[in-house]
Enzyme design. Sequence first.
Site, PDB file in Angstrom:
ATOM      1  N   ASP A  25       0.804  -1.225   0.000  1.00  0.00           N
ATOM      2  CA  ASP A  25       0.000   0.000   0.000  1.00  0.00           C
ATOM      3  C   ASP A  25       0.837   1.274   0.000  1.00  0.00           C
ATOM      4  O   ASP A  25       0.340   2.341   0.378  1.00  0.00           O
ATOM      5  CB  ASP A  25      -0.945  -0.002   1.199  1.00  0.00           C
ATOM      6  N   ASP A  63      -7.360  -3.958  -4.870  1.00  0.00           N
ATOM      7  CA  ASP A  63      -6.907  -2.659  -4.372  1.00  0.00           C
ATOM      8  C   ASP A  63      -5.520  -2.303  -4.891  1.00  0.00           C
ATOM      9  O   ASP A  63      -5.172  -1.121  -5.020  1.00  0.00           O
ATOM     10  CB  ASP A  63      -6.853  -2.646  -2.848  1.00  0.00           C
TER      11      ASP A  63
END
Length: 412
Positions: free
Chosen positions: A116, A175
């Site tokens: 991330d 994601d």
Amino acid sequence: MRLYTFFLLAALCFIQTTEAQNTSKLTLSKDFIEQQLQEASHQIKYLASVTPEDKFPKTFENGQQKFSNSDWWCSGFYPGTLLYLYEGAGDQGLLDLAQQKLKHLEKEKHNTGTHDLGFMLYCSFGNALRLTGDSAAYKEVLLTGANSLASRYHDKPKVIKSWSWGSWNYAVIIDNMMNLEFLTQASHITGNPQYRKIAETHANTTIKNHFREDFSSYHVIDYDEHTGKVLAKKTHQGAFDESAWSRGQGWALYGYTMMYRETKKKAYLRQAQKIADYILSHPNLPADLVPYWDFDKDKISTDSKTYEQRDLRDVSAAALYASALLELAQYTKGTKSTTYFSKAEQLIQNLSSPTYKAAQGENGGYILKHSVGALPLNSEVDVPLTYADYYYIEALVRYKRLLEGDVLVKGL
């Protein structure tokens, strides 16, 4: 010569007409957009006033503030939102607040344990570099972080690994499409194509394995680390493995729109358009376009622990749709472009209504209400979320740029 002059004038007339058409389709006024940006700026200053110096806003739940450390995947959204609001509202104090937070976030450039880093570093330091031009302060952070992210890519599965926990072999979540922009921009900064190559390979593998025939996306694909074989197609935050988790569709829509911008490869544009069409034509999409947390909510069995809450909306998904559709409309022709753009405008308008936008001083200082983090895990259910605010403000800033005749997206 006269014939040449005629065609030149005709061409100029066409260009001017086209520009007028592009401008005329903007139905939200400058006053409306600026009002939303000013109100959001006032709201986030309240959130700043209650946020500890070394912490990052996460959510406001049951009347209590929830903060995270810098290693939480959402840590970059708050400073990123401050930076977008600085850009959109012109308040120097917002830049100062963002830069204070960056001091506590910088160490995550060495974090090789998460996929991330795009969220954490590009949304924050990327916007800081773009807005200030201070390469000495921000360039090294971004490139070190990009190398940390790239270290999670492996040649056999041909994707960047998402999770290093649990019983997964080599889990990749949809994601992760959002973190690819970090790598493409690293190639812009350095001139090294290797970062972009990793991003493209990940995007190509994801097209191959993550999508169903209707262009809805699975949440999690588990690969064999040594062979690249798909072992399982699962969900972690959606209703069930074969459901279409609403925010996951947003990650996919935004990610492939961005990948087309960065590469101009038609396969990515087609993928983004097919995902957009799936979302916008789904029978369970409400009239106001703010989706339920899962598009397949009606298939949840009555004995499921999520049954009673199946009609919850997810504003974070809607904010993603708004920003992505604004961009996708720029790359699309004809009625499709008009549809994408008008739906983005509708989303911005609806998210700016009291139904979804908090009153000043309420909602813990967060801008939007009614997001859902992970309903099956009973985590962050019907609460404000920092990334919902980020993509909503991004959509407002992008729209303001169009009103000013500027480019929609600005890279490094």
